[in-house]
Write a protein that holds these residues in place. Sequence first.
Motif, PDB file in Angstrom:
ATOM      1  N   PRO A 134       0.471  -1.433   0.193  1.00  0.00           N
ATOM      2  CA  PRO A 134      -0.162  -0.595  -0.046  1.00  0.00           C
ATOM      3  C   PRO A 134       1.063   1.511   0.061  1.00  0.00           C
ATOM      4  N   TRP A 135       2.504   1.130   0.347  1.00  0.00           N
ATOM      5  CA  TRP A 135       3.199   2.219   0.269  1.00  0.00           C
ATOM      6  C   TRP A 135       3.574   2.971  -0.761  1.00  0.00           C
ATOM      7  N   GLU A 136       3.222   2.053  -1.797  1.00  0.00           N
ATOM      8  CA  GLU A 136       3.129   2.422  -2.884  1.00  0.00           C
ATOM      9  C   GLU A 136       2.321   2.600  -4.086  1.00  0.00           C
ATOM     10  N   HIS A 137       1.559   3.548  -3.390  1.00  0.00           N
ATOM     11  CA  HIS A 137       0.074   4.176  -4.063  1.00  0.00           C
ATOM     12  C   HIS A 137       0.351   5.036  -4.132  1.00  0.00           C
ATOM     13  N   PRO A 138       0.266   5.733  -5.370  1.00  0.00           N
ATOM     14  CA  PRO A 138       0.895   7.858  -6.036  1.00  0.00           C
ATOM     15  C   PRO A 138       0.437   8.375  -5.055  1.00  0.00           C
ATOM     16  N   ARG A 139      -0.845   8.362  -4.235  1.00  0.00           N
ATOM     17  CA  ARG A 139      -0.828   9.250  -2.752  1.00  0.00           C
ATOM     18  C   ARG A 139      -0.882   8.403  -1.707  1.00  0.00           C
ATOM     19  N   ALA A 140      -0.320   7.863  -1.648  1.00  0.00           N
ATOM     20  CA  ALA A 140      -0.209   6.886   0.034  1.00  0.00           C
ATOM     21  C   ALA A 140       0.723   8.340   1.365  1.00  0.00           C
ATOM     22  N   ASP A 144      -2.146   8.657   3.735  1.00  0.00           N
ATOM     23  CA  ASP A 144      -1.454   8.198   5.010  1.00  0.00           C
ATOM     24  C   ASP A 144      -1.616   9.707   6.144  1.00  0.00           C
ATOM     25  N   SER A 145      -1.734  10.698   6.117  1.00  0.00           N
ATOM     26  CA  SER A 145      -1.255  11.527   7.180  1.00  0.00           C
ATOM     27  C   SER A 145      -2.859  12.480   7.314  1.00  0.00           C
ATOM     28  N   VAL A 146      -3.754  11.706   7.105  1.00  0.00           N
ATOM     29  CA  VAL A 146      -4.896  12.786   6.773  1.00  0.00           C
ATOM     30  C   VAL A 146      -6.121  11.155   7.800  1.00  0.00           C
ATOM     31  N   THR A 147      -6.703  11.680   8.805  1.00  0.00           N
ATOM     32  CA  THR A 147      -7.275  10.363   9.122  1.00  0.00           C
ATOM     33  C   THR A 147      -9.090   9.902   8.347  1.00  0.00           C
ATOM     34  N   PHE A 148      -9.293   9.434   8.783  1.00  0.00           N
ATOM     35  CA  PHE A 148     -10.815   8.989   7.810  1.00  0.00           C
ATOM     36  C   PHE A 148     -11.434  10.281   7.494  1.00  0.00           C
ATOM     37  N   GLU A 149     -11.224  10.715   8.770  1.00  0.00           N
ATOM     38  CA  GLU A 149     -13.135  11.661   9.698  1.00  0.00           C
ATOM     39  C   GLU A 149     -12.792  13.086   8.703  1.00  0.00           C
ATOM     40  N   ALA A 150     -10.919  13.434   8.964  1.00  0.00           N
ATOM     41  CA  ALA A 150     -10.936  14.443   8.085  1.00  0.00           C
ATOM     42  C   ALA A 150     -10.783  14.026   6.798  1.00  0.00           C
TER      43      ALA A 150
END
Length: 181
Positions: A134-140, A144-150
């Motif tokens: 998953p870390w290879e996703h272009p927007r990883a 990863d820097s925001v919560t699902f809520e945000a």
Amino acid sequence: MTEITRDVVIVGAGPTGLRAAADLVAQGVTVAVLEARDRVGGRTWTDTVDGARLEVGGQWVSPDQDALLATLDELGLDTFDRYRAGESVYIAKSGELARFTGDIFPVAAETEAEIVRLIALLDELAAELDPDRPWEHPRAKELDSVTFEAWLAAETDDAEARDNIVCLSEGGKAQIDSARF
């Protein structure tokens, strides 16, 4: 203070953490599993609410979740088909109860369209993601820097759509907790 030395520390005693711990122990690795709750299971959780025994956690297991299904088999736990016949019940924040059929909650047309749009967006993101990397996703890094809520708040101003997406993604626990059947 007591010192405990282990090769690996796993954070979370949900099915994934427990599966990882079991696999590592089988390979001879020493493991410590840390869990914030007073129980194991993570989001998988059966509880009694007003006398009714309910699945209030992440109770669904998809047919492609091989590791989870293997763990359930090892533990001697059964699965059962989701009951889909008849009507479902939706309780709005106002407390109004509505019975409905279908996959989308009975909400205003604009909110329904927003729920459908958000589901499609999440499906697109999931389809782009390699679950093994998953870390290879272009927007990883961004994601990863925001919560699902945000992330949801940035995607839509429709609070009811956000609440329903959270309810769908968390197995309905939020609705059960607030409704207290």
